[in-house]
Write a protein that holds these residues in place. Structure first.
Motif, PDB file in Angstrom:
ATOM      1  N   VAL A 221       0.834  -1.207   0.000  1.00 32.80           N
ATOM      2  CA  VAL A 221       0.000   0.000   0.000  1.00 32.80           C
ATOM      3  C   VAL A 221       0.870   1.258   0.000  1.00 32.80           C
ATOM      4  O   VAL A 221       0.580   2.233  -0.704  1.00 32.80           O
ATOM      5  N   GLU A 222       1.955   1.247   0.778  1.00 37.85           N
ATOM      6  CA  GLU A 222       2.848   2.411   0.797  1.00 37.85           C
ATOM      7  C   GLU A 222       3.487   2.635  -0.573  1.00 37.85           C
ATOM      8  O   GLU A 222       3.673   3.782  -0.996  1.00 37.85           O
ATOM      9  N   GLU A 223       3.813   1.563  -1.268  1.00 39.40           N
ATOM     10  CA  GLU A 223       4.401   1.699  -2.596  1.00 39.40           C
ATOM     11  C   GLU A 223       3.362   2.211  -3.604  1.00 39.40           C
ATOM     12  O   GLU A 223       3.671   3.028  -4.473  1.00 39.40           O
ATOM     13  N   ILE A 224       2.111   1.728  -3.470  1.00 44.87           N
ATOM     14  CA  ILE A 224       1.049   2.195  -4.380  1.00 44.87           C
ATOM     15  C   ILE A 224       0.881   3.707  -4.273  1.00 44.87           C
ATOM     16  O   ILE A 224       0.737   4.403  -5.287  1.00 44.87           O
ATOM     17  N   PHE A 225       0.920   4.228  -3.044  1.00 45.76           N
ATOM     18  CA  PHE A 225       0.665   5.651  -2.831  1.00 45.76           C
ATOM     19  C   PHE A 225       1.940   6.442  -2.542  1.00 45.76           C
ATOM     20  O   PHE A 225       1.888   7.507  -1.927  1.00 45.76           O
ATOM     21  N   ASN A 226       3.069   5.910  -2.984  1.00 41.09           N
ATOM     22  CA  ASN A 226       4.328   6.643  -2.892  1.00 41.09           C
ATOM     23  C   ASN A 226       4.190   7.954  -3.670  1.00 41.09           C
ATOM     24  O   ASN A 226       3.894   7.940  -4.866  1.00 41.09           O
TER      25      ASN A 226
ATOM     26  N   ASP B 162      -3.694   5.424  -9.781  1.00 42.87           N
ATOM     27  CA  ASP B 162      -4.307   6.311 -10.777  1.00 42.87           C
ATOM     28  C   ASP B 162      -5.792   6.568 -10.544  1.00 42.87           C
ATOM     29  O   ASP B 162      -6.338   7.545 -11.060  1.00 42.87           O
ATOM     30  N   HIS B 163      -6.462   5.690  -9.803  1.00 42.35           N
ATOM     31  CA  HIS B 163      -7.925   5.712  -9.794  1.00 42.35           C
ATOM     32  C   HIS B 163      -8.496   5.951  -8.394  1.00 42.35           C
ATOM     33  O   HIS B 163      -7.826   5.682  -7.386  1.00 42.35           O
TER      34      HIS B 163
END
Length: 684
Positions: A580-585, A622-623
Motif C-alpha cells: 500500500v505504501e508503494e502504491i501511494f508513494n 491512478d484511480h
C-alpha cells in the motif's frame, strides 16, 4: 461511488433470490448460506418464503425432498451447474413433488461455457445466449416428471460475504491458496512431455490443473460482475504467482470488454499472494478484539468466517456443558440489526481496550433505554461487569428481543475475555517479540535453539505450555519472517534437534487433532510410530524451507523484517503495508513487484512497440477506488491497517479489501497441508 459497496452489491443479488422464493422450499449450499448470513440474514429469506409448510434446507445428496404440499423449490448454489451438483439436483427432484423449480447459481454463464470446454471463438459467438442454462431447464422439467412444469435457471451475483463496508470475503473460494515451490513437482508430473518448470516464475495458466484453472475462472467471472455493479473499468495488478494468473485472467476476460467500454468509473484491482507473508497471518500482534473472538470461539457449523456464541447466560438453564447444545448459538454477523451492526463495525476498526469500552457503552445505553436497573461503573472493563449488564435483559423478553444482536456481541466479548486461550495469546506475543530480537542478533540456528526448551511431550506439558499445533504456528512465524536463509552445518544441526524433539512430541500425543492427523497421515485410532512421525516432520521442514523461499522472486518486497539498532527494536513490517505504501508513494516510481496485467497494454509493453509509441505504464494509484484482493485469506487487523493506511496516504481514495476468508493463526497450517489445493472440489 460511496453508495456502491460490497454490501449493496450482495443484497442486490439476493433480491433476485427473494423475488423467486415466495411459498418455496429453499435449498442453499454452505457458501451461499454464508453470503446470506452476512448480507441479509436468514430472516429476510424466510419472510420472502412466507408459507408455513416451506423452509430453508441445506443442499446436498442427503437433503430431503418436497412433499405434495410443497410444489415449488428454489436452489441457491455457489458452484458450476455441472457434475455432482447436477446429479444432486436430479436426485432431490426425483424424490419430490415439485411442479416449479428455480435454480440460482452464483457463477455466470460464460464460466459455464468455459467448463463445457468450448473454444474461445465459439464462446464469443454465443455472447448474450445461455444454452447451458436452457438445456438444464429442460432437464429439470424432465426430472420433475412433466415437461409442462416450470423450470428456471438464472445467475445472481452471490460471490461476497460483506463483513464490513471496507471488507468482504468469498466463501465459495475459501480453499483457494497460492502456490509454493513444492507444488512444482506435481505440476511437472502432469506434463511429462513438456519442458519442466524450474521456478514459480515460469508457472502460468497453461501449467495449472484443469480444476484450479476452472476455479479461478469462476472467481474472475464473479469479480467481473462486481466491477460491473460498481460501474468501473478496472486496471489489474498482481504481487505473486497465483495473483498474476488471476489478474491476467480478469484483465483478459472477454465478456468484460463491452461493459468496460461503457464504464464511467475507474478502479485498480491489486491481487496479492498470502504466501508472500505468512507472518501476519500466524502472528499475535493484532490488537483487535474481533481477531481474538475469531481465534478463540468455536466455528459456527457450516461457516468459514463466523463463530458460535454461547447464549445459555440469557436462559434459566444451568451453565453446564451438556446444556450448551440445547440453545441455538449466537454469532457475530448482525445483518438485520442496525445498532448491533454499528457496534460490530466499530469493533472491527478499534483497538482492544477501546472496543471493550464500546461494548460497555452500547450495553449501558440499551439498558437505560429499556429502564433496566443498571448500576454505572467506570474504569477498567471486566467480564463480570459486562455479564452483570447482560443479565439485566434476562427477565425482560421484549428488551432481550429488541437488543438480541447487541447481547450476542456482548456475550462474545465476555467469552473471549474469559477464554483460556486469552492468556496464551499474550504468551505468543511475548515469544514472537523475543524471536524478532533474536533473529537480528544471532543466526537462525540460535533462534531454533531457543525453541527447543518449549517443545514438550504430552506427559511433560501443562495447560500453559505450547501444544504441537502451537509449535507449528511458531515455526511458520519464524521461517516466514526470516525469509531466505543460507544453509550450513550449524543450521542442519539445530534443525535436527528440533526435528527429534517434535517427532517425540507428535508420537506421544494420546489423541491427534484433525490437523495433526492430516500432517502425520494417519487415522486417530491407529498408533503413530516414531518412524512415521519422523517422516512427517521431515516433510514439514521441507515445507518450512519453501516458506522461506516464498519472496525469492520479489525484488522490492524481499523482506518483512526490519532489524533493530541502538534506538529501535527489531520489528515486523507487513507485506500488505509495504504494498500500500508503494502504491501511494508520492514520487510515483514505476512499480517493481506490483505487476500491471491490463489487457492489451501489457502485451504492447512486452513487445518492442512501446519503444516507438508513447505508452505510460498503468499505476495502481491512478484511480479513485482501490480493490485489494488477498488470495489465501486476510486477518481483521490487516484489513483495518489497509483501510487506515489508504486514508492517511491518499485521503478521498476508497478502498475495499477482498479476500478468500478471514484468518486465525491455526488456519495457515491447515491451508498449507490441504491436499486439494491443486485439485479443488468444484462440484464437477
Amino acid at each position: 461511488m460511496n453508495t456502491l459497496d460490497a454490501l449493496s452489491f450482495t443484497q442486490q443479488g439476493w433480491e433476485q433470490v427473494l423475488a423467486k422464493a415466495k411459498r418455496a422450499l429453499v435449498y442453499l449450499d454452505a457458501a451461499c448460506a454464508e453470503s446470506l448470513h452476512w448480507s441479509c440474514g436468514s430472516r429476510r429469506l424466510l419472510e420472502a418464503v412466507g408459507g408455513p409448510v416451506c423452509d430453508l434446507r441445506e443442499f446436498g445428496p442427503q437433503a430431503a425432498g418436497g412433499g405434495p404440499e410443497q410444489p415449488k423449490a428454489v436452489f441457491v448454489l455457489s458452484c458450476l451447474l455441472k457434475g455432482r451438483t447436477v446429479e444432486t439436483l436430479r436426485d432431490i427432484l426425483g424424490r419430490s413433488h415439485f411442479q416449479y423449480c428455480v435454480v440460482v447459481t452464483a457463477v455466470g454463464h460464460p464460466a459455464h461455457l468455459t467448463a463445457s470446454h468450448l473454444p474461445a471463438g465459439a464462446v464469443a459467438e454465443l455472447e448474450g445466449q445461455q444454452p447451458v442454462f436452457e438445456q438444464l431447464e429442460e432437464k429439470l422439467c424432465e426430472w420433475m416428471g412433466n415437461m409442462n412444469y416450470t423450470a428456471e435457471v438464472l445467475h445472481a451475483p452471490l460471490l461476497l460475504a460483506p463483513v464490513a463496508p471496507h471488507l468482504a470475503l468469498t466463501p465459495a473460494f475459501a480453499s483457494l491458496f497460492p502456490l509454493l515451490p513444492r507444488d512444482l513437482k506435481f505440476l511437472n508430473s502432469a506434463r511429462p512431455d513438456k519442458r519442466k518448470l524450474g521456478s514459480l516464475a515460469e508457472v502460468d495458466a497453461s501449467t495449472l490443473t484443469p480444476e484450479l484453472l476452472l476455479q479461478i475462472r469462476c472467481l474472475v467471472s464473479s469479480l467481473s460482475a462486481f466491477c460491473e455493479y460498481l460501474g468501473v473499468r478496472e486496471e489489474c495488478f498482481s504481487v505473486g504467482t497465483l495473483s498474476r494468473i488471476i489478474a491476467a485472467d480478469l484483465a483478459n476476460y472477454a465478456p468484460a470488454k463491452n461493459r468496460r467500454k461503457a464504464a464511467a468509473g475507474r478502479a485498480s484491482v491489486v491481487f496479492v499472494d498470502r504466501t508472500l507473508d505468512l507472518t501476519g497471518a500466524v502472528g499475535h500482534h493484532g490488537d483487535n478484539l474481533v481477531e481474538k473472538m475469531i481465534s478463540f470461539l468455536p466455528k459456527l457449523p457450516g461457516h468459514t468466517n463466523d463463530v458460535m456464541v454461547n447464549m445459555v447466560e440469557l436462559t434459566a438453564l444451568q451453565k453446564k456443558e451438556e446444556n450448551y447444545t440445547i440453545i441455538a448459538p449466537g454469532c457475530l454477523a448482525q445483518s438485520n440489526d442496525t445498532p448491533a451492526r454499528a457496534l460490530w463495525e466499530s469493533l472491527l476498526t478499534t483497538k482492544h481496550k477501546e472496543a471493550l469500552m464500546e461494548v460497555r457503552r452500547h450495553l449501558v445505553e440499551a439498558a437505560s433505554r429499556e429502564n433496566l436497573p443498571i448500576k454505572m461503573s467506570m474504569g477498567r472493563v471486566t467480564p463480570g461487569q459486562l455479564t452483570s449488564y447482560i443479565q439485566l435483559f434476562k427477565k425482560n423478553f421484549r428488551a432481550m428481543e429488541s437488543h438480541c444482536g447487541l447481547l450476542q456481541l456482548g456475550l462474545a466479548t465476555v467469552q473471549t475475555l474469559k477464554h483460556p486461550l486469552s492468556a496464551k495469546w499474550d504468551n505468543f506475543l511475548a515469544f514472537e517479540r523475543l524471536l524478532l530480537q533474536s533473529i537480528g542478533e544471532s543466526s537462525m540456528s540460535s533462534v531454533l535453539n531457543q525453541l527447543l526448551p518449549i517443545i514438550k511431550s504430552f506427559s511433560q506439558r501443562t495447560n500453559d505450555d505450547y501444544n504441537p499445533e502451537d509449535l507449528l504456528i511458531l515455526l511458520v512465524y519464524i521461517y516466514s519472517v526470516v525469509g531466505e536463509i543460507p544453509t550450513g552445518k550449524n543450521l542442519d544441526a539445530a534443525e535436527e534437534m528440533v526435528k527429534v524433539a517434535l517427532t517425540m512430541a507428535f508420537s506421544e500425543e494420546p489423541k491427534l487433532s484433525p490437523l495433526l492427523q492430516k500432517i502425520l497421515g494417519c487415522e486417530p485410532e491407529i498408533n503413530l510410530t516414531f518412524q512415521k512421525a519422523r517422516i512427517a516432520v521431515d516433510e514439514l521442514f521441507e515445507l518450512l524451507h519453501d516458506i522461506t523461499a516464498a519472496r525469492s522472486l520479489m525484488k522490492q518486497f524481499k523482506s518483512v523484517y526490519i532489524p533493530g539498532n541502538h534506538t529501535h527494536q527489531a520489528t515486523y513490517k507487513p507485506l500488505l503495508k509495504q504494498v500500500v505504501e508503494e502504491i501511494f508513494n508520492p514520487e510515483r516510481p514505476d512499480p517493481v513487484d506490483i505487476e500491471p496485467m491490463s489487457s492489451g497494454l501489457t502485451d504492447l509493453l512486452k513487445t518492442g512497440f512501446s519503444m516507438f509509441m508513447k505508452v505510460s505504464r498503468p499505476h495502481p494509484s491512478d484511480h479513485p477506488l482501490l480493490i485489494l484482493f488477498v488470495v489465501g485469506g486476510v486477518t481483521i487487523s490487516e484489513a483495518k491497517m489497509v483501510k487506515d493506511l489508504v486514508s492517511s496516504l491518499k485521503p478521498g481514495t476508497q478502498v475495499i479489501v477482498l479476500s478468500t476468508r478471514l484468518l486465525k493463526p491455526l488456519n495457515i497450517p491447515e491451508l498449507l497441508f490441504a491436499t486439494d489445493r491443486l485439485h479443488p472440489d468444484i462440484g464437477i
